[in-house]
Design an enzyme around this catalytic site. Sequence first.
Site, PDB file in Angstrom:
ATOM      1  N   LYS A 368       0.855  -1.202   0.000  1.00 42.55           N
ATOM      2  CA  LYS A 368       0.000   0.000   0.000  1.00 42.55           C
ATOM      3  C   LYS A 368       0.883   1.242   0.000  1.00 42.55           C
ATOM      4  O   LYS A 368       2.097   1.153   0.248  1.00 42.55           O
ATOM      5  CB  LYS A 368      -0.912  -0.035   1.220  1.00 42.55           C
ATOM      6  CG  LYS A 368      -0.177  -0.026   2.557  1.00 42.55           C
ATOM      7  CD  LYS A 368      -1.132  -0.284   3.713  1.00 42.55           C
ATOM      8  CE  LYS A 368      -0.395  -0.309   5.041  1.00 42.55           C
ATOM      9  NZ  LYS A 368      -1.271  -0.730   6.144  1.00 42.55           N
ATOM     10  N   TYR A 595      14.329  31.369   5.769  1.00 42.09           N
ATOM     11  CA  TYR A 595      13.081  32.003   6.209  1.00 42.09           C
ATOM     12  C   TYR A 595      13.127  32.296   7.700  1.00 42.09           C
ATOM     13  O   TYR A 595      13.537  31.454   8.502  1.00 42.09           O
ATOM     14  CB  TYR A 595      11.896  31.089   5.924  1.00 42.09           C
ATOM     15  CG  TYR A 595      11.550  30.996   4.458  1.00 42.09           C
ATOM     16  CD1 TYR A 595      11.282  32.149   3.711  1.00 42.09           C
ATOM     17  CD2 TYR A 595      11.496  29.768   3.819  1.00 42.09           C
ATOM     18  CE1 TYR A 595      10.962  32.058   2.367  1.00 42.09           C
ATOM     19  CE2 TYR A 595      11.177  29.668   2.479  1.00 42.09           C
ATOM     20  CZ  TYR A 595      10.919  30.818   1.751  1.00 42.09           C
ATOM     21  OH  TYR A 595      10.611  30.729   0.430  1.00 42.09           O
TER      22      TYR A 595
HETATM   23  C1  LIG Z   1      -0.550  -1.620   6.905  1.00 47.72           C
HETATM   24  C2  LIG Z   1      -1.021  -2.916   7.347  1.00 47.72           C
HETATM   25  C3  LIG Z   1      -0.129  -3.987   7.483  1.00 47.72           C
HETATM   26  C4  LIG Z   1       1.346  -3.859   7.309  1.00 47.72           C
HETATM   27  O1  LIG Z   1       1.885  -3.337   8.493  1.00 47.72           O
HETATM   28  P1  LIG Z   1       3.457  -3.302   8.779  1.00 47.72           P
HETATM   29  O2  LIG Z   1       3.536  -2.972  10.203  1.00 47.72           O
HETATM   30  O3  LIG Z   1       4.024  -2.259   7.914  1.00 47.72           O
HETATM   31  O4  LIG Z   1       3.978  -4.642   8.449  1.00 47.72           O
HETATM   32  C5  LIG Z   1      -0.656  -5.224   7.784  1.00 47.72           C
HETATM   33  N1  LIG Z   1      -1.978  -5.392   7.974  1.00 47.72           N
HETATM   34  C6  LIG Z   1      -2.864  -4.386   7.895  1.00 47.72           C
HETATM   35  C7  LIG Z   1      -4.301  -4.644   8.130  1.00 47.72           C
HETATM   36  C8  LIG Z   1      -2.420  -3.105   7.584  1.00 47.72           C
HETATM   37  O5  LIG Z   1      -3.279  -2.105   7.519  1.00 47.72           O
END
Ligand SMILES: *Cc1c(COP(=O)(O)O)cnc(C)c1O
Length: 705
Positions: A368, A595
């Site tokens: 993702k 800045y």
């Molecule tokens: C994002 C997510 C993961 C992955 O998590 P990590 O800690 O990066 O391994 C796994 N399961 C769900 C449901 C998630 O939303």
Amino acid sequence: MNALLTCCAFRVAVPFFFMATGFFVFGPVLAGEEKGRERVKRFEWKHLRLYLSAILLYLPVNVYAGSLPANPGEAVKMLLFDGTFYHLWYFPAVMLGGLILMALLRVSIRCAAVCSGAAYLLGVLGDSWYGIAGEIPVLKPFYDLVFSVSSYTRNGFFFAPLFLFLGALAFRRRLSNKACLAGLAVSFPLMLLEGWLTYSWKLQRHNSMYGMLPVVMVFLFQLLCGGGLGKRKPSTEWMRSCSACVYLIHPAVIILLRGTAKWMGKTQQLIENSLAEFVLVCLISFGLSVVLTAVLPRILRKADQSLPPAKRGKGCKETGRPGETGGNIKTDPKNRAWVELDLKHLEQNVRQLEALLPKDCRLMPVVKADAYGHGAVLVSRVLWKLGIRQFCVASAEEGAELRRAGIGGEILILGYTSPSCFSMLSDFDLTQTVIDYEYGRILQTFGKKLKVQIAVDTGMHRLGERSTDFPKILELWKFQNLEITGVFSHLCVSEGASEEERRFTEQQAADYDHLLQSLERAGITGFRTHLQASYGILNYPEFTYDLARAGIALYGCLSSPGDRIRCPVTLTPVLSLKARIACVRWLHPEEGLGYGLRYRAVGERKIAVVSIGYADGIPRELSGKGCALVRGRKAPVVGTICMDQLFLDVTDIREAAQGDEAVFIGRSGDVCILAEEMAWQAGTISNELLCRLGKRLGRMSVRGS
Ligand SMILES: *Cc1c(COP(=O)(O)O)cnc(C)c1O
């Protein structure tokens, strides 16, 4: 007149195809794009597949017409040069020409120009000027040999390389429309003259190659590009397949049309009137192709899922990042600020995590948020090659992006999809998470069979019905339209090492197990189970489920530098973040910087202005706090971080100069900055830092794939 039109003027058509191919496929190679060679490889395989299918398609005609090869030699000749049916020579020509061009380009561009030009010249002499060349004693045996293996010189050896090369050149260099028109005004009449002379002097053995043809083509192709082709995206997938289909089936349509006309006794009206035949063939071919390319893909996609991406029917698309332009602008990913990906490390991390897990448990990588800023398509392709067949994303759009890039297997959307987008689920064969019972009911009313996985809540209270609410969860199996492929839950304190956190996590697992047992008792099987994310794997590797959703660990990072992991494991960061020093300047004592003049020089300070800022994902929070590596030494960030630039104090790094690399994440010399360290300083975790890396960063792989 007729001959001059069809056998000379219209000969621009086929070279145009070769040049268009040269432009899109070999142009990027010529421009030095790193993905170029990979694209050529995909192109070659795709055309081999197309060629083989086309051979099969026309095999019945070969059998009917008795035009099967009489001996192995003739078979090779047909397959390698002539094509097994009249228009199919194009496929072996474009494949062979492409391979030759790649080999020549490996030497140099000049070598490609000289060799492909010389080959073409020999081809012309064996084609429309053969009447002369065939009389020359030294050339005669040469052509005898050539024509014993190929019916014409218009083939992948003499014809294709030059036009592919010229098309690729057009990718780099643009002529003005005026120059093109002037060039055409001179070269086209000359080509007609050449055609007329060779025709009337009876020099032509065949009539598709003229000395002037490449000259005409250079101007014509550039004119038709109109300066716009490079900027526009290549046509949609559908237009591509549709035109390929027209090309493949039009001879079949001609055969069918002639047969039908004969059968109906209408040969005179339909066939002998060549305009009527032409129009009918066009209409039927296009109509049929539209039907075939709009309907077939849906059917084919199913069959295609089982193949690896490299072997899939649909071409893989680039992700369209800077540095991977589809046009003719040459860019360098290392222009101002960029991400380097070590894909070998990704592979090592996969192997490490797999080794931790029970034998039957497989990784289900979480890609993702553009694979946590690493590039979802790139990462998923590598994972696919490693045998991974399950992926997690956060949205339907992310899933569709992977499908469009040719990723198969199961893609699970971990989050919410609005009912208005349910069609994406079926169109792209994505697996939707059932958020709760009510959401399951809405999915059911969509009316089409959908793949889903059921989220159950074991204590995080984010998504899913409570695992204790067994009847409600069981109820979901009554929805006929839901094909339930998995039941999963999520841990929320698995990174914690305290007694309390461990107890909570074990309780979550126990509740999840309890639910699974209840389902089993109710006779429900055939779905997959998964509970752990990265920290679940690293701290509770003994949990035994079908899958494990590795995210951050896969990218070689922990969330925070202080996290203690129960398992001995070596994870190696995949990503480095670097930027160029735009300039180096001296501040006098007491002078302010940036800045708000937030920083004041104490004594004479040497400052490097670096071309990376918060728009690229460097947290503004790091103003006056962070650091980067320059020439293997640490340099602190001073002053307020700007949108596109920031300041480093490089007083102690005497050699630091304009154009130097500054490393924000990764290694420089013997020193290294981890993503989790940088994130920690900014008061966040590496997960957030990585997935917020800006879209405008250049991106390149330095090792692997
Ligand atoms: C994002 C997510 C993961 C992955 O998590 P990590 O800690 O990066 O391994 C796994 N399961 C769900 C449901 C998630 O939303």
